[in-house]
Design a protein around this motif. Structure first.
Motif, PDB file in Angstrom:
ATOM      1  N   PHE A  69       0.801  -1.214   0.000  1.00 44.90           N
ATOM      2  CA  PHE A  69       0.000   0.000   0.000  1.00 44.90           C
ATOM      3  C   PHE A  69       0.842   1.275   0.000  1.00 44.90           C
ATOM      4  CE2 PHE A  69      -3.162  -2.772   2.475  1.00 44.90           C
ATOM      5  CZ  PHE A  69      -3.773  -3.201   1.305  1.00 44.90           C
ATOM      6  N   TYR A  70       2.128   1.153   0.356  1.00 41.46           N
ATOM      7  CA  TYR A  70       2.948   2.342   0.556  1.00 41.46           C
ATOM      8  C   TYR A  70       4.237   2.302  -0.260  1.00 41.46           C
ATOM      9  CZ  TYR A  70      -0.185   2.400   4.557  1.00 41.46           C
ATOM     10  OH  TYR A  70      -1.298   2.370   5.354  1.00 41.46           O
ATOM     11  N   GLU A  71       4.641   3.456  -0.743  1.00 38.80           N
ATOM     12  CA  GLU A  71       5.907   3.600  -1.463  1.00 38.80           C
ATOM     13  C   GLU A  71       6.959   4.142  -0.511  1.00 38.80           C
ATOM     14  OE1 GLU A  71       7.850   5.858  -5.358  1.00 38.80           O
ATOM     15  OE2 GLU A  71       5.806   6.351  -4.695  1.00 38.80           O
ATOM     16  N   CYS A  72       8.123   3.535  -0.511  1.00 37.12           N
ATOM     17  CA  CYS A  72       9.212   3.933   0.374  1.00 37.12           C
ATOM     18  C   CYS A  72      10.204   4.808  -0.389  1.00 37.12           C
ATOM     19  CB  CYS A  72       9.907   2.685   0.918  1.00 37.12           C
ATOM     20  SG  CYS A  72      11.292   3.029   2.021  1.00 37.12           S
ATOM     21  N   LYS A  73      10.621   5.912   0.237  1.00 42.74           N
ATOM     22  CA  LYS A  73      11.627   6.801  -0.336  1.00 42.74           C
ATOM     23  C   LYS A  73      12.618   7.199   0.753  1.00 42.74           C
ATOM     24  CE  LYS A  73       8.451   8.838  -3.749  1.00 42.74           C
ATOM     25  NZ  LYS A  73       7.896  10.117  -4.286  1.00 42.74           N
ATOM     26  N   LEU A  74      13.852   7.453   0.350  1.00 40.01           N
ATOM     27  CA  LEU A  74      14.887   7.891   1.282  1.00 40.01           C
ATOM     28  C   LEU A  74      15.257   9.345   0.992  1.00 40.01           C
ATOM     29  CD1 LEU A  74      17.321   4.819   1.227  1.00 40.01           C
ATOM     30  CD2 LEU A  74      15.384   5.237   2.756  1.00 40.01           C
ATOM     31  N   ASP A  75      15.307  10.147   2.045  1.00 39.13           N
ATOM     32  CA  ASP A  75      15.756  11.545   1.937  1.00 39.13           C
ATOM     33  C   ASP A  75      15.012  12.335   0.875  1.00 39.13           C
ATOM     34  OD1 ASP A  75      17.563  10.941   3.907  1.00 39.13           O
ATOM     35  OD2 ASP A  75      19.342  11.024   2.647  1.00 39.13           O
ATOM     36  N   GLU A  76      13.771  11.991   0.656  1.00 38.76           N
ATOM     37  CA  GLU A  76      12.976  12.698  -0.347  1.00 38.76           C
ATOM     38  C   GLU A  76      12.529  14.054   0.185  1.00 38.76           C
ATOM     39  OE1 GLU A  76      11.208  13.185  -4.100  1.00 38.76           O
ATOM     40  OE2 GLU A  76      12.586  11.635  -3.378  1.00 38.76           O
ATOM     41  N   ASN A  77      12.041  14.087   1.412  1.00 39.50           N
ATOM     42  CA  ASN A  77      11.586  15.335   2.026  1.00 39.50           C
ATOM     43  C   ASN A  77      11.684  15.193   3.541  1.00 39.50           C
ATOM     44  OD1 ASN A  77      10.462  17.821   2.567  1.00 39.50           O
ATOM     45  ND2 ASN A  77       8.860  17.607   1.025  1.00 39.50           N
ATOM     46  N   THR A  78      12.917  15.217   4.022  1.00 40.51           N
ATOM     47  CA  THR A  78      13.190  14.957   5.433  1.00 40.51           C
ATOM     48  C   THR A  78      12.518  15.963   6.350  1.00 40.51           C
ATOM     49  OG1 THR A  78      15.325  13.976   4.845  1.00 40.51           O
ATOM     50  CG2 THR A  78      15.029  14.639   7.135  1.00 40.51           C
ATOM     51  N   MET A  79      12.603  17.243   6.021  1.00 44.38           N
ATOM     52  CA  MET A  79      12.032  18.255   6.906  1.00 44.38           C
ATOM     53  C   MET A  79      10.509  18.156   6.957  1.00 44.38           C
ATOM     54  SD  MET A  79      14.651  19.500   8.253  1.00 44.38           S
ATOM     55  CE  MET A  79      13.640  20.508   9.352  1.00 44.38           C
ATOM     56  N   ALA A  80       9.876  17.753   5.869  1.00 43.98           N
ATOM     57  CA  ALA A  80       8.425  17.563   5.881  1.00 43.98           C
ATOM     58  C   ALA A  80       8.051  16.437   6.845  1.00 43.98           C
ATOM     59  CB  ALA A  80       7.917  17.259   4.481  1.00 43.98           C
ATOM     60  N   LEU A  81       8.858  15.382   6.869  1.00 43.19           N
ATOM     61  CA  LEU A  81       8.598  14.274   7.791  1.00 43.19           C
ATOM     62  C   LEU A  81       8.745  14.738   9.232  1.00 43.19           C
ATOM     63  CD1 LEU A  81       8.081  11.182   8.152  1.00 43.19           C
ATOM     64  CD2 LEU A  81      10.574  10.938   8.252  1.00 43.19           C
ATOM     65  N   ILE A  82       9.777  15.517   9.513  1.00 47.85           N
ATOM     66  CA  ILE A  82      10.004  16.019  10.869  1.00 47.85           C
ATOM     67  C   ILE A  82       8.846  16.914  11.310  1.00 47.85           C
ATOM     68  CG2 ILE A  82      11.484  17.534  12.254  1.00 47.85           C
ATOM     69  CD1 ILE A  82      13.854  16.441  10.609  1.00 47.85           C
ATOM     70  N   LYS A  83       8.395  17.770  10.437  1.00 48.71           N
ATOM     71  CA  LYS A  83       7.284  18.664  10.776  1.00 48.71           C
ATOM     72  C   LYS A  83       5.980  17.884  10.942  1.00 48.71           C
ATOM     73  CE  LYS A  83       9.548  22.628   8.674  1.00 48.71           C
ATOM     74  NZ  LYS A  83       9.647  23.539   7.513  1.00 48.71           N
ATOM     75  N   LEU A  84       5.813  16.819  10.168  1.00 49.69           N
ATOM     76  CA  LEU A  84       4.646  15.950  10.351  1.00 49.69           C
ATOM     77  C   LEU A  84       4.698  15.311  11.729  1.00 49.69           C
ATOM     78  CD1 LEU A  84       2.131  14.541   9.067  1.00 49.69           C
ATOM     79  CD2 LEU A  84       3.701  12.716   8.340  1.00 49.69           C
ATOM     80  N   CYS A  85       5.888  14.885  12.116  1.00 51.16           N
ATOM     81  CA  CYS A  85       6.062  14.284  13.437  1.00 51.16           C
ATOM     82  C   CYS A  85       5.718  15.288  14.539  1.00 51.16           C
ATOM     83  CB  CYS A  85       7.506  13.796  13.584  1.00 51.16           C
ATOM     84  SG  CYS A  85       7.815  12.854  15.084  1.00 51.16           S
ATOM     85  N   ALA A  86       6.167  16.521  14.373  1.00 49.50           N
ATOM     86  CA  ALA A  86       5.890  17.560  15.377  1.00 49.50           C
ATOM     87  C   ALA A  86       4.409  17.910  15.428  1.00 49.50           C
ATOM     88  CB  ALA A  86       6.710  18.806  15.060  1.00 49.50           C
TER      89      ALA A  86
END
Length: 209
Positions: A69-86
């Motif tokens: 169901f999910y596509e895996c990517k590395l270092d595609e948008n690191t800051m977006a992931l961090i902000k999603l986490c926050a």
């Protein structure tokens, strides 16, 4: 420094600092410390320490069907992931000081992420620092079912051929379920001292997927 940390508090900050300086962060991680809050910055080296060897990751049979169901990517948008986490935590330790430090560490090439997407929507992942052969896992986030488990399994699959260790910092049930184990601080620091000196084995984290 390693021997000094053996005498440090087991479940409270080792010391405090005013600033979250990215260059100092790299040195601190290499010696077994990590920051957990700002204003002031608290630096920790807990005993025991949760670590995960990629070969020990628990792969549930029931979760296999979710991978498609999910596509895996590395270092595609690191800051977006961090902000999603926050943004998805009611009381997040990821404040503007951490964001600025992470941006600098990203520019320096030490901050990395594994992201999972549902079509073009970022739905979770895991991020952390890579120094030597250690992935210092900072945090992970999941806004869809099983995404955090899939992210951890994917990360282990990617790093296992390179003989990495994943520093999970502190205990929680999810990490234990996934295969992480509590190590005495002395043993962790012995592993750390050796592994941060080694070459990662790859020149570009994004290219190893």
């Amino acid at each position: 420094m390693y021997s000094d940390l053996l005498k440090a508090p087991k479940d409270s900050p080792v010391f405090l600092s005013e600033d979250l300086d990215p260059i100092f962060m790299l040195k601190a991680y290499s010696f077994g410390l990590f920051p957990w809050s700002t204003s002031p910055v608290t630096w920790w080296c807990p005993d025991p320490r949760m670590i995960l060897f990629p070969k020990d990751i628990y792969r549930q049979k029931s979760i296999r069907r979710f991978f498609k169901f999910y596509e895996c990517k590395l270092d595609e948008n690191t800051m977006a992931l961090i902000k999603l986490c926050a943004d998805t935590r009611e009381l997040s330790w990821i404040d503007e000081h951490f964001i600025k430090a992470y941006e600098k560490l990203l520019d320096l090439g030490f901050l990395h992420s594994l992201e999972l997407y549902d079509k073009d929507e970022l739905v979770g992942g895991i991020y952390g620092l890579i120094i030597g052969k250690i992935f210092f896992a900072e945090s992970m986030v999941s806004i869809r079912k099983n995404v955090s488990k899939i992210a951890m399994i994917k990360l282990c699959d990617i790093l296992e051929p390179y003989d990495f260790l994943i520093d999970c910092q502190v205990y929680n049930k999810h990490l234990e379920f996934m295969g992480a184990k509590a190590y005495k601080r002395k043993k962790f620091l012995e592993l750390l001292e050796d592994m941060v000196q080694k070459d990662s084995g790859f020149t570009n984290f994004k290219s190893i997927l």
